[in-house]
Design a protein around this motif. Structure first.
Motif, PDB file in Angstrom:
ATOM      1  N   UNK A  55       9.166  18.408   7.596  1.00  0.00           N
ATOM      2  CA  UNK A  55       7.814  18.985   7.577  1.00  0.00           C
ATOM      3  C   UNK A  55       7.292  19.165   6.162  1.00  0.00           C
ATOM      4  N   UNK A  56       8.179  19.051   5.159  1.00  0.00           N
ATOM      5  CA  UNK A  56       7.773  19.363   3.792  1.00  0.00           C
ATOM      6  C   UNK A  56       8.040  18.263   2.771  1.00  0.00           C
ATOM      7  N   UNK A  57       9.013  17.390   3.015  1.00  0.00           N
ATOM      8  CA  UNK A  57       9.430  16.420   2.003  1.00  0.00           C
ATOM      9  C   UNK A  57       9.014  14.989   2.347  1.00  0.00           C
ATOM     10  N   UNK A  58       8.679  14.248   1.315  1.00  0.00           N
ATOM     11  CA  UNK A  58       8.461  12.807   1.432  1.00  0.00           C
ATOM     12  C   UNK A  58       9.818  12.124   1.361  1.00  0.00           C
TER      13      UNK A  58
ATOM     14  N   UNK B 263      10.172  -5.273   3.453  1.00  0.00           N
ATOM     15  CA  UNK B 263       9.489  -4.879   2.224  1.00  0.00           C
ATOM     16  C   UNK B 263      10.429  -5.075   1.046  1.00  0.00           C
ATOM     17  N   UNK B 264       9.846  -5.506  -0.084  1.00  0.00           N
ATOM     18  CA  UNK B 264      10.625  -5.835  -1.280  1.00  0.00           C
ATOM     19  C   UNK B 264      10.556  -4.760  -2.349  1.00  0.00           C
ATOM     20  N   UNK B 265       9.963  -3.634  -2.019  1.00  0.00           N
ATOM     21  CA  UNK B 265       9.894  -2.510  -2.940  1.00  0.00           C
ATOM     22  C   UNK B 265      10.066  -1.223  -2.132  1.00  0.00           C
ATOM     23  N   UNK B 266      10.398  -0.156  -2.809  1.00  0.00           N
ATOM     24  CA  UNK B 266      10.551   1.130  -2.128  1.00  0.00           C
ATOM     25  C   UNK B 266       9.195   1.570  -1.586  1.00  0.00           C
ATOM     26  N   UNK B 267       9.216   2.061  -0.337  1.00  0.00           N
ATOM     27  CA  UNK B 267       7.998   2.612   0.258  1.00  0.00           C
ATOM     28  C   UNK B 267       8.256   4.076   0.624  1.00  0.00           C
ATOM     29  N   UNK B 268       7.211   4.828   0.826  1.00  0.00           N
ATOM     30  CA  UNK B 268       7.350   6.248   1.145  1.00  0.00           C
ATOM     31  C   UNK B 268       6.830   6.549   2.540  1.00  0.00           C
ATOM     32  N   UNK B 269       7.358   7.642   3.109  1.00  0.00           N
ATOM     33  CA  UNK B 269       6.822   8.234   4.335  1.00  0.00           C
ATOM     34  C   UNK B 269       6.564   9.698   4.036  1.00  0.00           C
ATOM     35  N   UNK B 270       5.336  10.123   4.184  1.00  0.00           N
ATOM     36  CA  UNK B 270       4.955  11.516   3.962  1.00  0.00           C
ATOM     37  C   UNK B 270       5.594  12.402   5.038  1.00  0.00           C
ATOM     38  N   UNK B 271       5.583  13.719   4.856  1.00  0.00           N
ATOM     39  CA  UNK B 271       6.160  14.607   5.872  1.00  0.00           C
ATOM     40  C   UNK B 271       5.602  14.322   7.271  1.00  0.00           C
TER      41      UNK B 271
ATOM     42  N   UNK C   2       0.833  -1.209   0.000  1.00  0.00           N
ATOM     43  CA  UNK C   2       0.000   0.000   0.000  1.00  0.00           C
ATOM     44  C   UNK C   2       0.865   1.256   0.000  1.00  0.00           C
ATOM     45  N   UNK C   3       2.126   1.136   0.436  1.00  0.00           N
ATOM     46  CA  UNK C   3       3.041   2.275   0.503  1.00  0.00           C
ATOM     47  C   UNK C   3       4.065   2.257  -0.626  1.00  0.00           C
TER      48      UNK C   3
END
Length: 169
Positions: free
Chosen positions: A79-82, A102-110, A33-34
């Motif tokens: 505070x501004x970048x993912x 995790x086997x793929x890149x995931x993101x974290x929002x600010x 999902x991420x």
């Protein structure tokens, strides 16, 4: 006498059929999902961090161990970048890889945080387990924060402590 043996046999049969509980640390959050494709983001800066965590600690002597629940907290301090997490790989005391979360890149929002939980019953990491976490950030973005929080309660007594990751690349 026959009935006694039959009742004992039935009790043993039912008690041995107790369902094994699945450890959530072996069935982690649905990271898909991420998932995100960052191949077009060629200006990202790479980093790698080492985080010590503990599935067990010695208690009273070298022959007695206490099991711990471990939370691996992965935080975006911007505070501004993912930011992007490429890998969170779990190793045991001997340095053997147990699993990659995790086997793929995931993101974290600010300012977002996500966690990996290793249950108290999962002692596969032992007394010297650790994580290698690889990540990418936009230029001039604060580095992510990775912490381990270990806890356990036994009767009326509890123990808790934290560790903080160190950048190794």
């Amino acid at each position: 006498m026959k009935w006694s043996l039959l009742i004992i046999a039935i009790c043993v049969l039912f008690s041995s059929c107790e369902e094994q509980k699945e450890l959530s640390s072996l069935n982690p959050t649905n990271w898909s999902k991420r998932a995100i494709d960052i191949t077009a983001l060629d200006s990202l800066e790479y980093g790698k961090s080492y985080l010590s965590v503990y599935s067990q600690i010695y208690n009273r002597t070298e022959h007695v161990k206490s099991n711990l629940t471990t939370t691996v907290s992965m935080r975006n301090k911007s505070e501004t970048d993912t930011i992007y997490l490429l890998r969170a790989e779990y190793f045991d005391t001997k340095g053997v890889s147990l699993r990659n979360y995790f086997n793929q890149t995931i993101y974290l929002a600010p300012l977002e945080t996500t966690e990996i939980i290793i249950e108290e019953l999962d002692i596969s990491g032992g007394t010297g387990s650790n994580f290698i976490i690889e990540w990418k950030t936009p230029p001039n973005c604060p580095e992510p924060l990775f912490e381990g929080i270990m806890t356990s309660t036994m009767g009326q007594q509890g123990i808790s402590f934290t560790t903080k990751a160190e950048r190794i690349d």
